[in-house]
Design an enzyme around this catalytic site. Sequence first.
Site, PDB file in Angstrom:
ATOM      1  N   CYS A   1      -1.531  -1.807  -1.624  1.00 39.22           N
ATOM      2  CA  CYS A   1      -2.958  -2.154  -1.594  1.00 39.22           C
ATOM      3  C   CYS A   1      -3.596  -2.150  -2.982  1.00 39.22           C
ATOM      4  CB  CYS A   1      -3.722  -1.240  -0.640  1.00 39.22           C
ATOM      5  SG  CYS A   1      -3.452   0.526  -0.902  1.00 39.22           S
TER       6      CYS A   1
ATOM      7  N   ASP B   1     -10.921  -5.829   1.889  1.00 34.67           N
ATOM      8  CA  ASP B   1      -9.835  -4.934   2.289  1.00 34.67           C
ATOM      9  C   ASP B   1      -8.470  -5.586   2.054  1.00 34.67           C
ATOM     10  OD1 ASP B   1      -8.143  -3.129   3.497  1.00 34.67           O
ATOM     11  OD2 ASP B   1      -9.470  -2.760   5.204  1.00 34.67           O
TER      12      ASP B   1
ATOM     13  N   HIS C   1      -5.659  -4.484   2.953  1.00 36.70           N
ATOM     14  CA  HIS C   1      -4.686  -4.085   3.975  1.00 36.70           C
ATOM     15  C   HIS C   1      -4.506  -5.139   5.069  1.00 36.70           C
ATOM     16  CE1 HIS C   1      -6.305  -0.328   2.177  1.00 36.70           C
ATOM     17  NE2 HIS C   1      -5.040   0.043   2.211  1.00 36.70           N
TER      18      HIS C   1
END
Length: 650
Positions: free
Chosen positions: A477, A601, A603
Amino acid sequence: MEENTSVRVLCPKLLLPHKNEPGFQWLIGSPFFPPLTIISTVRCIHTLSTSDAPDLLKESEDLRALLLKGFDVIGAFVIGKSDSESKVREAIDAARRLRKLLSNGGEDLENKEMIGAYVDLNSKTDIRFFVSKSASSTSIEPVNSVVHEEKPEKFVWETGCLLRCEVPIRFPVYFPVNSPIDAEKIYWRATEAVAAKLKDPQVVYMVETIRKTSAEGPKPLILRGAELDFQTDVSNIKLLDKDAQGSDPKCIPCAHFCLKSKPDSQKFSAENADTIQVSVLLNNSEKSLKSIAPVAEYVPALEEARLLVVSFKLEVLCYAAKDIPVMYAVSKLIIPGLVDQLNSMKNLILPNLLTEHPQLRPYHFNPPGVLHPITVIYELNYGETEMKQVEIRKSLHLRLGLPFDRPLLRIANVLDLSTTNVGGRSDSIRKGSTFLKDVHIEIPSSGVSGGSMSLVQGSYEYYHYLQDGFNDSGWGCAYRSLQTIISWFRLQHYTSIDVPSHREIQQSLVEIDDKDPSFIGSREWIGAIELSFVLDKLLGVSCKVMNLRSGAEVPEKCRELALHFENQGTPIMIGGGVLAYTLLGVDYNEASGDCAFLILDPHYTGNDDLKKIVNGGWCGWKKAVDSKGKSFFLHDKFYNLLLPQRPNMV
């Protein structure tokens, strides 16, 4: 003064100086706007050595190249430390004389209204506007009504379009070896002959559209030099209905070559503007009533001569109302624009005529905060980082009121008018890239009542897990956040390096001895400190790091984060525990302390479906504590926030 006289201001704000010092600016308008409409201001940067009065000759040389035809100087703005209407009168007079120079004396300005504006830095009062009705009048009248346009981009581009014309020119200059001074005279006459050729009755201008929604666009229009009207003033041209048709060139408006409809989601901007291409064709083989043999004339040189070959690459961009006849757009905008650009290049080449000619090339830009494009002529003999070129860009930043810590007028920033796709979300994907760009544009509001949003400035690409067929789920990440940050620096033209892969990021950390060689190819996490090392090594970018003992402290830094986005504008990496996010902005109510964080994000593991990403909350506003009482930032984890700083460069 008539009661209904008012000044309309399109530019978001007039260019007040950063420092508390006097200044002088030119007000820019257009004959295609209502009278007394200001679209922008440009600083006066040349003054006389004997006084602080503007050097009108140098200013006219600069503005003749900078301003598109279709925009004019309509007044002047004085920033002073004492309220003096005499300064305004002098400024209006200077603006009139400058406009006379820009039109080469061909425009009658006797009865043209001109605007004067004044602000007193000592009293910090609002800008005061005045109007001069004519050149012969010594009085100026105060304006009490000032209208600030709420949607200036729509005002400019809904009823306006661009015309573009490219003309490569190459001609020989023969001069006596024993009299090199004659070369300048011959060169001067040759360029004048080229300028005259643009108005030749036999010259042909082909007009066609650039952007098409289908293969069946309007057919090209042929205009001959003999049909063009060079005498009528632009302000006296009769405008046509946008749907006017006919075979007579006088009855075909520019709107004929513009798109009839556009997607509702498309923004009004120069890059999305209707653009008309004008090509110059020379007809050197006229039909004759009788058959004759071709004749070649031989004129021997009387003494030894030398040959110089001079090359120009002209490219002009003009602004016009869509309802102006195309014929007048060519005769009153395109041709004068070509002549002015030819003369500008002629003057730049002249000092080096007998040595190495500068490689001159015009470029068009539409920097942020400026509602209309500008044109800049750059010399390409040396690189963009050569000191002379840097100084030229600095002077342009000063003139246009642009910041000095970001490259906005480099060749990579050039205005792209080549787009043919006018539908969908073409603006969300960078040309030559498969990654989504600027995904936050589509997200709903944050829910902060009375908040002030501070967002990332410029464009970025969204990097997340599993992209490019690389499985980094569970450990990559921070790498993905770094890739997003580097994409921002690429898209803002601070660097031309490719966005590095995970392995290349690891290699960089090994090369600076931060990691052992075994780190390359591993699945080890990295954090904010490692990201700062990579940004420094690959881009020369420095970073600030916020160290927080708990996620509960993140909201306390909201004001500081807002200042970062307002001053630096770069994406921020947030690392806490084993998770990393990219922060794109904050919405902060300073009075109540309520705030939200715009999180990108990394992820996410799905395909690059914008709707899926937004609806799934992979890019969206997050409260520190949501409506269910769940904390987004973990209270039992340390957090490091990486704030990349803009390089101080133009």
